[in-house]
Scaffold this motif. Sequence first.
Motif, PDB file in Angstrom:
ATOM      1  N   PHE A  96       0.911  -1.251  -0.045  1.00 19.87           N
ATOM      2  CA  PHE A  96      -0.090   0.005  -0.236  1.00 19.87           C
ATOM      3  C   PHE A  96       0.936   1.433  -0.084  1.00 19.87           C
ATOM      4  O   PHE A  96       0.671   2.197  -0.828  1.00 19.87           O
ATOM      5  N   ASP A  97       1.917   1.113   1.019  1.00 15.36           N
ATOM      6  CA  ASP A  97       2.892   2.345   0.922  1.00 15.36           C
ATOM      7  C   ASP A  97       3.711   2.596  -0.431  1.00 15.36           C
ATOM      8  O   ASP A  97       3.693   3.718  -0.919  1.00 15.36           O
ATOM      9  N   ALA A  98       3.990   1.695  -1.036  1.00 14.87           N
ATOM     10  CA  ALA A  98       4.683   1.701  -2.320  1.00 14.87           C
ATOM     11  C   ALA A  98       3.630   2.290  -3.253  1.00 14.87           C
ATOM     12  O   ALA A  98       4.127   3.071  -4.229  1.00 14.87           O
ATOM     13  N   GLY A 122      -6.776  -6.937   3.976  1.00 15.58           N
ATOM     14  CA  GLY A 122      -6.439  -7.008   5.246  1.00 15.58           C
ATOM     15  C   GLY A 122      -6.835  -6.115   6.096  1.00 15.58           C
ATOM     16  O   GLY A 122      -6.860  -4.697   5.699  1.00 15.58           O
ATOM     17  N   ALA A 123      -7.097  -6.084   7.412  1.00 15.79           N
ATOM     18  CA  ALA A 123      -7.143  -5.092   8.172  1.00 15.79           C
ATOM     19  C   ALA A 123      -6.350  -4.010   8.482  1.00 15.79           C
ATOM     20  O   ALA A 123      -6.413  -2.860   8.484  1.00 15.79           O
ATOM     21  N   ASP A 124      -4.772  -4.534   8.072  1.00 13.27           N
ATOM     22  CA  ASP A 124      -3.596  -3.465   8.147  1.00 13.27           C
ATOM     23  C   ASP A 124      -4.053  -2.408   6.899  1.00 13.27           C
ATOM     24  O   ASP A 124      -3.438  -1.316   7.192  1.00 13.27           O
ATOM     25  N   VAL A 125      -4.149  -2.944   5.857  1.00 12.65           N
ATOM     26  CA  VAL A 125      -4.513  -1.898   4.817  1.00 12.65           C
ATOM     27  C   VAL A 125      -5.697  -1.310   4.935  1.00 12.65           C
ATOM     28  O   VAL A 125      -5.674   0.126   4.599  1.00 12.65           O
ATOM     29  N   ALA A 322      -8.875   0.850  10.836  1.00 11.33           N
ATOM     30  CA  ALA A 322      -9.550  -0.073  10.249  1.00 11.33           C
ATOM     31  C   ALA A 322     -11.179   0.169  10.154  1.00 11.33           C
ATOM     32  O   ALA A 322     -12.005   0.511   9.306  1.00 11.33           O
ATOM     33  N   LYS A 323     -11.570   0.500  11.569  1.00 14.14           N
ATOM     34  CA  LYS A 323     -13.048   0.692  11.782  1.00 14.14           C
ATOM     35  C   LYS A 323     -13.567   2.082  11.216  1.00 14.14           C
ATOM     36  O   LYS A 323     -14.595   2.179  10.773  1.00 14.14           O
TER      37      LYS A 323
END
Length: 336
Positions: A96-98, A122-125, A322-323
């Motif tokens: 995502f950062d890239a 994923g929740a991280d994204v 994420a929420k």
Amino acid sequence: MNIEQLQQKIKELKEQLNVTIVAHYYQKDEVFDIADLTGDSLELAKKAKESESEWILFCGVGFMGQSVKVLAPHKRVAMPKIACCAMARMIDSSYFDASVKAMEDAGIPREDILPITYINSGADVKAKVGKMGGAVCTSSSAVKIIEKAMQSGKKILFVPDRCLGQNVARMMGLKSVVIGIDEPKKIKEADIICYNGFCSVHQLFTLKDVEFFRKRYPGIKIAVHPECDPSVCEAADFVGSTSQIIKYVQSLDPEQKVAVGTEYNLVHRLRDKNTYVLSSTKPECPTMNETTLEDVYNTLQEIQKGNPINEIHVDRDTVKWAKIALDRMFEYVEAK
Ligand code: 13P
Ligand code: SF4
């Protein structure tokens, strides 16, 4: 035990334990039949977070169970199989950062980028997206979310499904590019900059399949999911989420032939006759098909023993951001 006996045991145990069983349309029939809640990704996220039981047993793929946990952190969520959607696995927070960096390198300042992530991530994204002021979308809400996002005047970074991003752009008359496929110099001119992810199941449907069915059955209707290639969506009569495809097919005259471009388990349940799978290959989602009735029963038994397996946990900071991204989706969908 045969299927009916196992289903009966599951019904008794879930009542006793006050567990809500949730199933996506792509689940195997025997699993789908025992669900309390069914629907497309948007409906499932909403219904599951609003359900009253302490436990949710989610029969679907990882991001779906994880989204319920993020939306309702007080609930306990388990999955009979932690099966990961292959598309969701194509991106993580570093990719995502890239992608943000690729847009910056193309001359778009970070403050002019608004990210939107398909719920198949994923929740991280989702947390990264939430932190940058963006939102989640599903196949049924994508147009509404992008419409809202465009009001910001910013460039949209759309992850991870390039097809959904391109299809929404086409439907809205916007310009899209795909990072890594299109020339970097085109990034700055585009409205929607898509990450290069895709669903291998929906890639099975091709323009040749559409042409084949149109030639073989003149007058046939073609209904497809927006994860299909833009060439397929453009040639179709109807493009929609799983729930929207079901409603569309149900609205047709019973004698009207229709070829459907989405996962096999959904298509074969649609109608007894005049319905075709838009492919010569059986379009099965391997991860959706991993969940078995035995898995459902075992997971319930482990909850009963006080030793739950495959419970979903998400760390607090990730839940928080994420929420925010998921709640923004509901806010935009419900806005008049
Ligand atoms: P829906 O939101 O349309 O149910 O789509 C989920 C999915 O993963 C399609 O491949
Ligand atoms: Fe993921 Fe494709 Fe399966 Fe949907 S059909 S869950 S997008 S791999």
